[in-house]
Scaffold this motif. Sequence first.
Motif, PDB file in Angstrom:
ATOM      1  N   PHE A  29       0.669  -1.346   0.264  1.00 26.20           N
ATOM      2  CA  PHE A  29      -0.157  -0.116   0.015  1.00 26.20           C
ATOM      3  C   PHE A  29       0.454   0.997   0.022  1.00 26.20           C
ATOM      4  O   PHE A  29       0.310   2.118  -0.431  1.00 26.20           O
ATOM      5  CB  PHE A  29      -0.852   0.156   1.674  1.00 26.20           C
ATOM      6  N   CYS A  30       1.885   1.487   0.791  1.00 24.52           N
ATOM      7  CA  CYS A  30       2.914   2.902   0.639  1.00 24.52           C
ATOM      8  C   CYS A  30       4.125   2.544   1.327  1.00 24.52           C
ATOM      9  O   CYS A  30       4.168   1.144   1.378  1.00 24.52           O
ATOM     10  CB  CYS A  30       2.289   3.541   2.124  1.00 24.52           C
ATOM     11  N   ASN A  31       5.036   2.974   1.102  1.00 25.20           N
ATOM     12  CA  ASN A  31       6.249   3.264   1.546  1.00 25.20           C
ATOM     13  C   ASN A  31       7.252   3.367   2.649  1.00 25.20           C
ATOM     14  O   ASN A  31       7.613   2.782   3.427  1.00 25.20           O
ATOM     15  CB  ASN A  31       7.050   4.454   0.330  1.00 25.20           C
ATOM     16  N   GLY A  32       5.912   3.773   3.508  1.00 22.26           N
ATOM     17  CA  GLY A  32       6.450   4.143   4.964  1.00 22.26           C
ATOM     18  C   GLY A  32       5.602   5.064   6.257  1.00 22.26           C
ATOM     19  O   GLY A  32       3.597   5.278   5.007  1.00 22.26           O
ATOM     20  N   PHE A  33       5.127   4.960   7.059  1.00 22.61           N
ATOM     21  CA  PHE A  33       4.196   5.323   7.813  1.00 22.61           C
ATOM     22  C   PHE A  33       5.057   6.364   9.089  1.00 22.61           C
ATOM     23  O   PHE A  33       6.435   6.306   8.596  1.00 22.61           O
ATOM     24  CB  PHE A  33       4.419   3.996   8.385  1.00 22.61           C
ATOM     25  N   LEU A  34       3.931   7.535   9.246  1.00 20.60           N
ATOM     26  CA  LEU A  34       4.023   8.372  10.549  1.00 20.60           C
ATOM     27  C   LEU A  34       2.545   7.346  11.105  1.00 20.60           C
ATOM     28  O   LEU A  34       1.428   7.404  10.716  1.00 20.60           O
ATOM     29  CB  LEU A  34       3.798   9.412  10.136  1.00 20.60           C
ATOM     30  N   ILE A  35       3.642   7.485  12.654  1.00 20.30           N
ATOM     31  CA  ILE A  35       2.172   6.259  13.742  1.00 20.30           C
ATOM     32  C   ILE A  35       2.052   7.882  14.723  1.00 20.30           C
ATOM     33  O   ILE A  35       3.298   8.028  15.188  1.00 20.30           O
ATOM     34  CB  ILE A  35       3.210   5.243  14.309  1.00 20.30           C
ATOM     35  N   PHE A  36       0.780   8.698  15.417  1.00 17.77           N
ATOM     36  CA  PHE A  36       0.702   8.938  16.312  1.00 17.77           C
ATOM     37  C   PHE A  36      -0.291   8.661  17.155  1.00 17.77           C
ATOM     38  O   PHE A  36      -1.350   8.160  16.600  1.00 17.77           O
ATOM     39  CB  PHE A  36       0.150  10.145  16.041  1.00 17.77           C
ATOM     40  N   ASN A  37      -0.230   8.232  18.915  1.00 21.13           N
ATOM     41  CA  ASN A  37      -1.036   7.117  19.661  1.00 21.13           C
ATOM     42  C   ASN A  37      -2.688   8.849  19.880  1.00 21.13           C
ATOM     43  O   ASN A  37      -3.282   7.899  20.642  1.00 21.13           O
ATOM     44  CB  ASN A  37      -0.518   7.501  20.914  1.00 21.13           C
ATOM     45  N   ARG A  44       0.716  18.663  16.487  1.00 18.33           N
ATOM     46  CA  ARG A  44       1.786  19.186  16.510  1.00 18.33           C
ATOM     47  C   ARG A  44       3.180  18.396  15.452  1.00 18.33           C
ATOM     48  O   ARG A  44       3.516  19.352  14.713  1.00 18.33           O
ATOM     49  CB  ARG A  44       2.210  18.555  17.824  1.00 18.33           C
ATOM     50  N   LYS A  45       2.725  17.041  15.450  1.00 16.94           N
ATOM     51  CA  LYS A  45       3.868  16.962  14.164  1.00 16.94           C
ATOM     52  C   LYS A  45       3.799  16.949  12.885  1.00 16.94           C
ATOM     53  O   LYS A  45       4.223  17.529  12.330  1.00 16.94           O
ATOM     54  CB  LYS A  45       4.397  15.513  14.483  1.00 16.94           C
ATOM     55  N   LEU A  46       2.745  17.119  12.156  1.00 16.38           N
ATOM     56  CA  LEU A  46       2.208  17.290  11.000  1.00 16.38           C
ATOM     57  C   LEU A  46       2.069  18.665  11.468  1.00 16.38           C
ATOM     58  O   LEU A  46       2.270  19.238   9.709  1.00 16.38           O
ATOM     59  CB  LEU A  46       0.614  17.126  10.887  1.00 16.38           C
ATOM     60  N   LYS A  47       2.002  19.478  12.086  1.00 15.53           N
ATOM     61  CA  LYS A  47       2.544  20.774  11.641  1.00 15.53           C
ATOM     62  C   LYS A  47       3.611  21.536  11.739  1.00 15.53           C
ATOM     63  O   LYS A  47       4.228  22.397  10.442  1.00 15.53           O
ATOM     64  CB  LYS A  47       1.893  22.041  12.525  1.00 15.53           C
TER      65      LYS A  47
END
Length: 136
Positions: A29-37, A44-47
Amino acid sequence: MKKIDIACIVDDDPIFVYGAKRMMQLANFCNGFLIFNNGKEALRKLKSIIDSGEDLPDLILLDLNMPIMDGWQFLDNFTQIEVDKKIIIYIVSSSIDPVDIERSKKYGMVSNFVVKPISTDKVKEIMQEIAENNFL
């Protein structure tokens, strides 16, 4: 079908996160992931990513029921941020409440509402929807 570069999962359940990552890996499906709890951490991280000019995710799988900042609060805040890139958001929740499903339709960024658990077939359906609607 075009592969997504970065998929983001915002969910406080480590079992769901593991399973969703695994299903996406099996479906290529994708090349990589960002994971947030939680939504606050994701926001905060997306900003920070937006401010630094780094690559934003193409897709966000967003849970609704999380501590600190839930999915609705995340959406209310994230939709106020000016983003140059189209980001596909799928709400992925254990909720089967029709009120939640209807509420999700009020957010233009939300492409669909998926009831947990997520399967390889569901990931392939998402890939198909993305391709058919030229989201990327």
